[in-house]
Design a protein around this motif. Structure first.
Motif, PDB file in Angstrom:
ATOM      1  N   GLN A 162      40.560  46.896  38.154  1.00 47.68           N
ATOM      2  CA  GLN A 162      39.946  46.473  36.896  1.00 47.68           C
ATOM      3  C   GLN A 162      39.604  44.996  36.930  1.00 47.68           C
ATOM      4  O   GLN A 162      38.598  44.571  36.371  1.00 47.68           O
ATOM      5  CB  GLN A 162      40.887  46.793  35.729  1.00 47.68           C
ATOM      6  CG  GLN A 162      41.131  48.288  35.554  1.00 47.68           C
ATOM      7  CD  GLN A 162      42.155  48.583  34.472  1.00 47.68           C
ATOM      8  OE1 GLN A 162      42.822  47.681  33.956  1.00 47.68           O
ATOM      9  NE2 GLN A 162      42.305  49.844  34.122  1.00 47.68           N
ATOM     10  N   LYS A 163      40.459  44.207  37.582  1.00 45.56           N
ATOM     11  CA  LYS A 163      40.174  42.788  37.770  1.00 45.56           C
ATOM     12  C   LYS A 163      41.129  42.220  38.807  1.00 45.56           C
ATOM     13  O   LYS A 163      42.175  42.812  39.105  1.00 45.56           O
ATOM     14  CB  LYS A 163      40.295  42.005  36.457  1.00 45.56           C
ATOM     15  CG  LYS A 163      41.711  41.849  35.939  1.00 45.56           C
ATOM     16  CD  LYS A 163      41.727  40.924  34.717  1.00 45.56           C
ATOM     17  CE  LYS A 163      43.154  40.780  34.180  1.00 45.56           C
ATOM     18  NZ  LYS A 163      43.216  39.860  33.017  1.00 45.56           N
ATOM     19  N   THR A 165      43.029  38.466  39.614  1.00 48.81           N
ATOM     20  CA  THR A 165      43.308  37.113  39.136  1.00 48.81           C
ATOM     21  C   THR A 165      43.810  36.265  40.293  1.00 48.81           C
ATOM     22  O   THR A 165      44.603  36.728  41.120  1.00 48.81           O
ATOM     23  CB  THR A 165      44.358  37.125  38.014  1.00 48.81           C
ATOM     24  OG1 THR A 165      45.559  37.769  38.482  1.00 48.81           O
ATOM     25  CG2 THR A 165      43.851  37.870  36.798  1.00 48.81           C
ATOM     26  N   ARG A 178      33.584  39.242  45.442  1.00 44.99           N
ATOM     27  CA  ARG A 178      33.088  40.508  44.905  1.00 44.99           C
ATOM     28  C   ARG A 178      32.952  41.545  46.018  1.00 44.99           C
ATOM     29  O   ARG A 178      33.148  42.735  45.798  1.00 44.99           O
ATOM     30  CB  ARG A 178      31.744  40.297  44.197  1.00 44.99           C
ATOM     31  CG  ARG A 178      31.875  39.536  42.881  1.00 44.99           C
ATOM     32  CD  ARG A 178      30.640  39.734  41.998  1.00 44.99           C
ATOM     33  NE  ARG A 178      29.450  39.176  42.601  1.00 44.99           N
ATOM     34  CZ  ARG A 178      29.079  37.914  42.459  1.00 44.99           C
ATOM     35  NH1 ARG A 178      29.810  37.078  41.750  1.00 44.99           N
ATOM     36  NH2 ARG A 178      27.965  37.470  43.024  1.00 44.99           N
ATOM     37  N   CYS A 183      35.031  43.819  41.642  1.00 45.15           N
ATOM     38  CA  CYS A 183      35.483  43.829  40.261  1.00 45.15           C
ATOM     39  C   CYS A 183      35.436  42.394  39.737  1.00 45.15           C
ATOM     40  O   CYS A 183      35.274  41.454  40.517  1.00 45.15           O
ATOM     41  CB  CYS A 183      36.898  44.408  40.144  1.00 45.15           C
ATOM     42  SG  CYS A 183      38.173  43.343  40.840  1.00 45.15           S
ATOM     43  N   PRO A 184      35.602  42.187  38.431  1.00 50.08           N
ATOM     44  CA  PRO A 184      35.620  40.816  37.916  1.00 50.08           C
ATOM     45  C   PRO A 184      36.757  39.991  38.528  1.00 50.08           C
ATOM     46  O   PRO A 184      37.860  40.500  38.747  1.00 50.08           O
ATOM     47  CB  PRO A 184      35.831  41.011  36.411  1.00 50.08           C
ATOM     48  CG  PRO A 184      35.336  42.395  36.129  1.00 50.08           C
ATOM     49  CD  PRO A 184      35.658  43.186  37.347  1.00 50.08           C
ATOM     50  N   GLU A 186      39.022  36.501  38.043  1.00 50.70           N
ATOM     51  CA  GLU A 186      39.436  35.436  37.119  1.00 50.70           C
ATOM     52  C   GLU A 186      40.149  34.340  37.912  1.00 50.70           C
ATOM     53  O   GLU A 186      41.171  34.613  38.563  1.00 50.70           O
ATOM     54  CB  GLU A 186      40.368  35.993  36.043  1.00 50.70           C
ATOM     55  CG  GLU A 186      40.873  34.963  35.052  1.00 50.70           C
ATOM     56  CD  GLU A 186      41.870  35.540  34.067  1.00 50.70           C
ATOM     57  OE1 GLU A 186      42.761  34.791  33.630  1.00 50.70           O
ATOM     58  OE2 GLU A 186      41.775  36.750  33.765  1.00 50.70           O
TER      59      GLU A 186
END
Length: 339
Positions: A162-163, A165, A178, A183-184, A186
């Motif tokens: 999902q992300k 970090t 990426r 995914c995103p 952070e």
């Protein structure tokens, strides 16, 4: 757009820096990989993924270190990842496998630790790295990436993060991040972690000792490719037999019950997949036979018994039907064992 079969030269440079610190011969590595020295000075240059994998294998061989020189003076001898994989392969589900894998690496005094966190419907694989660690960002990204891809392989499904970090800034190209995680991302976060649905941790492993043996022959390529697809029906049946029945084979009706299908539906689904239950059983027996033939301490008569044949002659006939060779000839040609 970053191409998935190429690697940016920045990663190559980082890899070579770690190798040089461990005493590897950089000119020899570049020569064997066919990489001109001047390419290292071009920030936009890329190399093929297969060349990058070959470089990693050369560095592992030269340094005798699976950490590729990034372990802050601590080495992981070749075969360590294999031992970890063997330690987790019989776990009942992914969560148990990851926990055991983490405990395995905790046996080493590393400047890097991992843990699994569960928070309702989501889970996080967290990597904690000593702030003083050289090449810290490279090590963190590699750890998250390899863990995620290995988890996908264990359950035969693409675990979509999902992300991700990271506790540092985007010092390099976000496009590469990426590529790694899709995914995103952070940055400047409180922890280094990859977040995914918690229910993935409850999935049973579809792999076993036999498929692990195949995976370890080219695990780097499979991890980089990441071509993990949802497991098809034949693979589900193989997993049920391998995980629950060992070298014996359940009746077709038992498999139907496990899959909650009628016999007619299962036969039709297998026909659509261009196979049958008998072909799946034969493939399992063939793979298991080859696996046991690689073990020099087992005689062919013992392997025949392990495979459920009461007479060695029946095993000889079946194996020749599967491979075109007798067990003894196959063992001698592929494993150099004269037994």
């Amino acid at each position: 757009m970053y191409h998935r079969r190429t690697i940016n030269i920045n990663r190559v440079v980082k890899l070579l820096q770690g190798a040089a610190r461990s005493g590897a011969s950089i000119p020899e590595i570049l020569d064997k990989c066919g990489i001109p020295r001047q390419m290292l000075d071009d920030p936009d240059a890329t190399i093929e993924r297969d060349t990058f994998i070959r470089m990693m294998l050369l560095i592992m061989t030269q340094t005798q270190d699976e950490f590729l020189g990034f372990g802050q003076g601590r080495k992981s001898k070749p075969g360590t990842f294999s031992m970890m994989a063997h330690a987790v392969i019989n776990c009942p589900n992914l969560g148990a496998a990851v926990e055991r894998g983490i405990r395995f690496y905790d046996l080493f005094e590393l400047s890097l630790q991992s843990r699994i966190e569960r928070d309702g419907d989501v889970a996080r694989l967290v990597v904690v790295a000593d702030p003083r660690l050289d090449f810290r960002e490279v090590i963190i990204e590699a750890s998250l990436f390899i863990w995620l891809r290995f988890m996908c392989w264990l359950v035969g499904k693409a675990i979509e993060p999902q992300k991700v970090t990271l506790d540092y800034s985007d010092v390099r190209n976000d496009e590469e991040h990426r590529f790694l995680f899709d995914c995103p991302i952070e940055y400047m976060a409180d922890q280094n972690a990859v977040t995914f649905r918690a229910d993935f941790l409850e999935l049973p492993l579809v792999q076993n000792e036999l498929s692990l043996s195949k995976f370890l022959k080219d695990s780097l390529a499979q991890i980089f490719d990441g071509n993990i697809h949802n497991v098809g029906l034949p693979a589900q049946i193989r997993a049920i037999i391998s995980n629950e029945y060992g070298n014996s084979f359940p009746d077709f009706t038992e498999i139907c019950g496990k899959l909650n299908m009628t016999p007619q539906t299962l036969r039709r689904r297998l026909k659509e997949a261009n196979t049958s239950y008998q072909e799946i059983k034969d493939a399992i027996r063939k793979d298991a036979s080859v696996y046991y033939l690689s073990k020099p301490d087992l005689s062919i008569d013992e392997i025949a018994l392990l495979m459920g044949f009461s007479e060695a002659s029946s095993f000889h006939r079946a194996f020749k039907k599967w491979t075109g060779k007798t067990p003894s000839n196959f063992r001698r040609e592929h494993f150099g064992v004269n037994l």
